[in-house]
Design a protein around this motif. Structure first.
Motif, PDB file in Angstrom:
ATOM      1  N   VAL A  43       5.658  12.439  13.535  1.00  0.00           N
ATOM      2  CA  VAL A  43       4.457  12.678  14.343  1.00  0.00           C
ATOM      3  C   VAL A  43       4.698  13.847  15.298  1.00  0.00           C
ATOM      4  N   GLN A  47       2.613  17.336  15.320  1.00  0.00           N
ATOM      5  CA  GLN A  47       1.901  17.813  16.504  1.00  0.00           C
ATOM      6  C   GLN A  47       2.375  19.214  16.894  1.00  0.00           C
ATOM      7  N   ALA A  57      -1.821  11.903  18.883  1.00  0.00           N
ATOM      8  CA  ALA A  57      -0.383  11.697  18.646  1.00  0.00           C
ATOM      9  C   ALA A  57       0.045  10.296  19.069  1.00  0.00           C
ATOM     10  N   MET A  60      -0.978   7.888  16.395  1.00  0.00           N
ATOM     11  CA  MET A  60      -0.090   8.027  15.251  1.00  0.00           C
ATOM     12  C   MET A  60       1.288   7.433  15.548  1.00  0.00           C
ATOM     13  N   ALA A  61       1.734   7.569  16.807  1.00  0.00           N
ATOM     14  CA  ALA A  61       3.043   7.024  17.186  1.00  0.00           C
ATOM     15  C   ALA A  61       3.040   5.496  17.144  1.00  0.00           C
ATOM     16  N   ALA A  64       3.620   4.731  13.745  1.00  0.00           N
ATOM     17  CA  ALA A  64       5.029   4.979  13.434  1.00  0.00           C
ATOM     18  C   ALA A  64       5.881   3.761  13.798  1.00  0.00           C
TER      19      ALA A  64
END
Length: 214
Positions: A43, A47, A57, A60-61, A64
């Motif tokens: 990620v 970014q 982000a 998305m994290a 993750a």
């Protein structure tokens, strides 16, 4: 509550930690908070390349962390996955070890800043507050302090994220840092025979990390 740092993702003894946590008979039920590991690194790289904002982000994290959490379950199937408070509390009542998948609970929470200053360290402390946990243990690959220290000092040294001191201050239970090599000490701690590493003390005066929400 045990946060397994993403830096353990390719460590040859990760399975040792998971088997230890999954073993029955611990003094307290255990919830694992997964780090982001290589999935969060991807990620960050995306970014850097495409320059999308921190809010995206952050989302998305969280995914993750879920990827790493699913990996932990895959390595050690007795660890049950849980995405909701209800599922977590059910596993806790049954004294079954759980791996938290954070998106459903942590996404769009107004008190959680959507920035890289909030990582799995702070999210582990947030979940510990939400579940009224007795203790939070951060398992790290980097150097842990040799004696009790305050969370703000660790944040300044880059050993925890910038938001962690705020969430540590909100958490009423005990908090500890332990190096990944000390799994035997963790075994003693889970049996109630030792403290799990170095105590992380609260700093009540710390300010929250501001949110970047629109």
């Amino acid at each position: 509550m045990i946060k397994i740092g993403g830096s353990l993702s390719d460590w040859h003894r990760l399975g040792t930690w998971l088997d230890l946590i999954a073993r029955p008979g611990h003094l307290h039920p255990v919830v694992i908070v997964p780090g982001g590991g290589p999935f969060a690194d991807a990620v960050r790289d995306a970014q850097d390349n495409w320059r999308f904002d921190d809010r995206l982000a952050h989302r998305m994290a969280l995914l993750a962390m879920e990827q790493f959490g699913l990996m932990l379950h895959g390595i050690c199937p007795p660890l049950q996955t849980a995405a909701t408070r209800e599922r977590l509390r059910s596993l806790i009542r049954a004294r079954m070890p759980a791996v938290w998948l954070p998106s459903a609970m942590a996404l769009d929470q107004p008190e959680i800043a959507e920035s890289w200053e909030v990582t799995s360290d702070s999210l582990a402390a947030w979940l510990a507050v939400e579940l009224d946990a007795a203790a939070l243990v951060l398992v790290k690959s980097g150097p842990c302090p040799c004696a009790a220290t305050d969370a703000a000092s660790l944040a300044r040294d880059g050993l925890v994220d910038a938001a962690f001191p705020f969430w540590r201050a909100r958490f009423a239970g005990e908090s500890w840092c332990i190096h990944r090599d000390n799994h035997l000490l963790m075994e003693e701690a889970l049996a109630g025979r030792a403290a799990p590493g170095c105590a992380l003390l609260s700093c009540p005066e710390v300010e929250p990390v501001p949110s970047v929400r629109a």
